[in-house]
Design a protein around this motif. Structure first.
Motif, short mmCIF file in Angstrom:
data_model
loop_
_atom_site.label_atom_id
_atom_site.label_comp_id
_atom_site.label_asym_id
_atom_site.label_seq_id
_atom_site.Cartn_x
_atom_site.Cartn_y
_atom_site.Cartn_z
N GLY B 57 0.82 -1.22 0.00
CA GLY B 57 0.00 0.00 0.00
C GLY B 57 0.85 1.26 0.00
N SER B 58 1.89 1.28 0.86
CA SER B 58 2.72 2.50 0.94
C SER B 58 3.51 2.71 -0.34
N ILE B 59 4.00 1.60 -0.94
CA ILE B 59 4.75 1.74 -2.20
C ILE B 59 3.82 2.23 -3.32
N SER B 60 2.63 1.62 -3.40
CA SER B 60 1.68 2.01 -4.46
C SER B 60 1.28 3.47 -4.31
N LEU B 61 0.96 3.84 -3.07
CA LEU B 61 0.52 5.23 -2.83
C LEU B 61 1.64 6.23 -3.11
N THR B 62 2.89 5.84 -2.78
CA THR B 62 4.03 6.71 -3.05
C THR B 62 4.18 6.92 -4.55
N LEU B 63 3.99 5.83 -5.32
CA LEU B 63 4.11 5.94 -6.78
C LEU B 63 3.01 6.83 -7.35
N VAL B 64 1.79 6.65 -6.82
CA VAL B 64 0.65 7.46 -7.31
C VAL B 64 0.90 8.94 -6.95
N LEU B 65 1.26 9.18 -5.69
CA LEU B 65 1.51 10.57 -5.27
C LEU B 65 2.68 11.18 -6.03
N GLY B 66 3.71 10.35 -6.27
CA GLY B 66 4.88 10.82 -7.02
C GLY B 66 4.48 11.27 -8.42
#
Lengths: 69, 166
Positions: B57-66
């Protein structure tokens, strides 16, 4: 503290903060800081502003306790 | 004011720091096994279900936010062609010194952040010296300082810009 009559003259000349900022090469916010007395402009900026209002710098800005020209 | 990247940028950084905190939590919770002998070398780690979900979840969200952050920078660059920004510059993005007034508030905010670090860093060192903390808590302490840095910066810049908006 530095006092000024930028707001008064700006209204008289019909400039918005953005207009004046554009004329003297700064952002609208910087004009706002100066008007509020939160920020003292550099000599260059003070000269540019005085020139826009066709007055002398010491007519536009004065120190606290000094008489407004 | 809300559209000013100076105000928005610290919020993005805070979001990335929080996500990184979740990432660190899940990684440090993993059971790791290191075998290093003459016959074998292997490294493995095992994550529980919750930690796995948190990690993904944190990796996916970081990629989306990035991706959203990158699009915001692209939009800013389009609107301000003379003040282009890049995510990969060494200089922090908060130093968007557009003019002397904005530089003035950046300096004021940076002074407050510096004052915070002058006290917070020795305090953190003292805590680490006194208490035997796990890797997770040590990293969390550093992330907390980073988060505080951006909160202080954000509040100071917002205060000044709000004053001139009112």
């Amino acid at each position: 503290m530095l006092h000024n009559k930028v707001k008064e003259l700006r209204a008289r000349f019909g400039f918005t903060q953005g207009d004046l900022g554009e004329r003297v090469g700064v952002t609208r916010q910087t004009i706002g800081f100066i008007e509020k007395g939160n920020f003292s402009p550099s000599i260059t900026l003070a000269l540019k502003m005085a020139r826009e209002f066709e007055i002398k710098v010491d007519e536009l800005f004065w120190l606290e306790g000094e008489k407004k020209l | 004011m809300k559209k000013d990247f100076r105000v928005q940028y610290p919020l993005w950084q805070m979001a990335f720091i929080v996500l990184f905190g979740f990432f660190v939590f899940s990684v440090t919770s993993a059971t790791t096994e290191l075998i290093n002998s003459t016959d074998e070398f292997s490294y493995s780690f095992e994550l529980a279900t919750f930690e796995s979900l948190l990690l993904l979840g944190s990796i996916s969200l970081t990629l989306v936010l990035g991706a959203i952050f990158a699009s915001k920078i692209a939009k800013h660059n389009k609107q301000h062609p003379t003040q282009k920004l890049t995510m990969w510059q060494i200089r922090p993005l908060e130093f968007l010194e557009q003019d002397e007034g904005m530089t003035h508030i950046t300096r004021k905010a940076a002074q407050k952040v510096y004052t915070f670090f002058v006290w917070a860093l020795p305090a953190l060192v003292a805590i680490y010296l006194v208490f035997e903390l796990s890797r997770f808590w040590m990293i969390l302490g550093i992330l907390f300082l980073a988060l505080m840095q951006y909160i202080i910066y954000y509040l100071e810049v917002r205060k000044h810009l709000k004053e001139v908006e009112d």
